[in-house]
Scaffold this active site. Structure first.
Site, PDB file in Angstrom:
ATOM      1  N   HIS A 277      20.844  41.614  82.154  1.00  0.00           N
ATOM      2  CA  HIS A 277      19.608  41.352  81.410  1.00  0.00           C
ATOM      3  C   HIS A 277      19.923  40.660  80.075  1.00  0.00           C
ATOM      4  CE1 HIS A 277      15.606  42.491  79.630  1.00  0.00           C
ATOM      5  NE2 HIS A 277      16.345  42.497  78.526  1.00  0.00           N
ATOM      6  N   GLU A 278      20.891  41.194  79.332  1.00  0.00           N
ATOM      7  CA  GLU A 278      21.246  40.604  78.038  1.00  0.00           C
ATOM      8  C   GLU A 278      21.864  39.214  78.215  1.00  0.00           C
ATOM      9  OE1 GLU A 278      20.173  41.848  75.413  1.00  0.00           O
ATOM     10  OE2 GLU A 278      19.543  43.771  76.271  1.00  0.00           O
ATOM     11  N   HIS A 281      19.186  36.680  78.423  1.00  0.00           N
ATOM     12  CA  HIS A 281      18.716  36.216  77.110  1.00  0.00           C
ATOM     13  C   HIS A 281      19.612  35.097  76.584  1.00  0.00           C
ATOM     14  CE1 HIS A 281      15.523  39.057  76.515  1.00  0.00           C
ATOM     15  NE2 HIS A 281      16.311  40.117  76.602  1.00  0.00           N
ATOM     16  N   GLU A 357      11.429  39.002  78.085  1.00  0.00           N
ATOM     17  CA  GLU A 357      12.053  40.203  78.632  1.00  0.00           C
ATOM     18  C   GLU A 357      11.875  40.266  80.143  1.00  0.00           C
ATOM     19  OE1 GLU A 357      13.967  42.211  77.079  1.00  0.00           O
ATOM     20  OE2 GLU A 357      13.634  41.413  75.065  1.00  0.00           O
TER      21      GLU A 357
END
Length: 430
Positions: A277-278, A281, A357
């Protein structure tokens, strides 16, 4: 003056009563019928007692948030309408000779007043987190963080105020544009410094100690074509039981950081999803997009503030004890306008953040190819953080920079159904 104060006080009390009524009596956090029995239904992963406690804790936390922001507005208004702001300016003028020291002294006194008025609400929030076993922080550690906040904020705030009043004295019509031009390098500088200078003042950061897990994370980063040598962990267990991970900084100081609570409470597959997930980003450049969006919003905000500031000073200057746009006594008015406009823009900035997100969730599932780990992670986040799985609308709009836990789990379920859709066209070599 008494009528103005009484009117403002009445408005604030009525607002507080409305927020209480909305959150505790009518705020719709119920689970939709279509979700019942699915993985997104909190009853499938939380006990009834946990659901009740999560509802109570979330409502209290949200109530403190919603009444805390207009408390600042009320305070700034009181400082202006009573002439206290003007008196502070006069005290500084008699106490010190040089004008820049007068401004610094004014900012210091104003900062102390704001800290003193908001401290009880902050303390209540800290105690609530302790009572619900979210916070593990000692009172001494909490007080230390408050002091650090003050002594980081005060000098930065003083520099900003000095620059603002210098610009408005030299460039009355275009100060807002020149202020924004200075905001760009200043913001970039702070983003660059935060991971290596500011954040370590609050917690200890060090390379991930679990080398086997670090190897898995770095392999995942390599698959995503992300240059990475280290993953950092931070000792947040001294302050909280909640879970988190984040990307911070820009350029050479960019870091991916894992809270040690996350490392202690989640298994490797869940941690790898969080890392995916990070990394999403990073790959989608959300930090830079967010930074650019902030700078564009600040440009528009400074322009609007200039127009409103001029009008208010011109129309109500005498009543508010302000002698002109360059009067330091008008600083509470400027802060009031900035706070109101920032709050008004929150729904937009939160909507953009929720979109990012959601995209990062999708990227994490695709990178790890482990949808189940994503669902387990979302459920663990709700349980450990006592999070409302489906918060009321106003909370979603003004507080939530992430999709709700229910929305994130539903998105993961939708992703699985799309992958398993038997009507999808097979590859030609199958």
């Amino acid at each position: 003056m008494r009528k103005w104060i009484a009117g403002a006080g009445l408005v604030y009390v009525l607002y507080g009563l409305f927020i209480y009524w909305y959150l505790f009596m009518t705020g719709d956090a119920a689970v939709p019928e279509a979700v019942r029995g699915t993985e997104a239904d909190p009853a499938s992963f939380m006990k009834p007692s946990q659901l009740a406690v999560a509802e109570q804790y979330s409502n209290i936390k949200n109530f403190l948030f919603f009444i805390g922001i207009p408390l600042d507005w009320f305070l700034f208004f009181i400082l202006l309408i009573t002439g206290i702001s003007k008196k502070i300016k006069q005290w500084m003028a008699t106490a010190v000779r040089f004008q820049f020291l007068q401004v610094a002294g004014f900012v210091f006194v104003l900062s102390l007043i704001v800290a003193a008025v908001t401290l009880p609400l902050d303390w209540i929030g800290y105690q609530v987190a302790l009572d619900y076993n979210i916070s593990t922080q000692t009172a001494a550690s909490w007080a230390k963080d408050q002091i650090i906040d003050f002594w980081i904020g005060f000098p930065l705030f003083t520099v900003c105020v000095l620059v603002f009043y210098w610009l408005i004295s030299k460039h009355e019509k275009r100060w807002w544009l020149y202020a924004w031009c200075l905001t760009v390098p200043f913001t970039l500088f702070l983003f660059f410094l935060q991971p290596v200078v500011i954040d370590p003042l609050y917690n200890d950061f060090y390379p991930l100690q679990n080398k086997e897990l670090e190897s898995k994370i770095l392999a995942l980063a390599n698959e995503a074509d992300i240059p990475a040598d280290h993953v950092y962990e931070v000792n947040m267990s001294e302050k909280t039981n909640a879970l988190n991970a984040y990307v911070t900084g820009i350029g050479a100081n960019k870091r991916i950081v894992l809270w040690d609570t996350t490392l202690n409470k989640l298994n490797d597959s869940e941690i790898l999803f969080i890392m995916g997930h990070e990394m999403g980003h990073y790959v989608m450049k959300h930090v830079y997009i967010g930074l650019a969006g902030y700078l564009l919003l600040s440009l528009a905000g400074l322009y609007v503030i200039d127009k409103i500031y001029r009008q208010v000073v011109r129309t109500f200057g005498a009543r508010l004890h302000i002698n002109g746009k360059g009067d330091i006594a008008a600083l509470p008015l400027l802060l009031l306008l900035i706070s109101v406009l920032t709050f008004a823009s929150t729904p937009f900035s939160n909507a953009v953040s929720r979109y990012q997100e959601n995209a990062a969730d999708q990227y994490g599932m695709e990178l790890t190819r482990d949808r189940e780990a994503a669902v387990d992670t979302f459920q663990d986040l709700a349980v450990t953080g006592l999070t409302q799985v489906n918060p009321p609308l106003l909370v979603k709009v003004f507080r939530n920079s992430h999709p709700s836990i229910m929305e994130r789990i539903e998105h993961a379920e939708t992703n699985e159904k799309t992958e398993e859709d038997p009507t999808s066209k097979p590859d030609s070599d199958q």
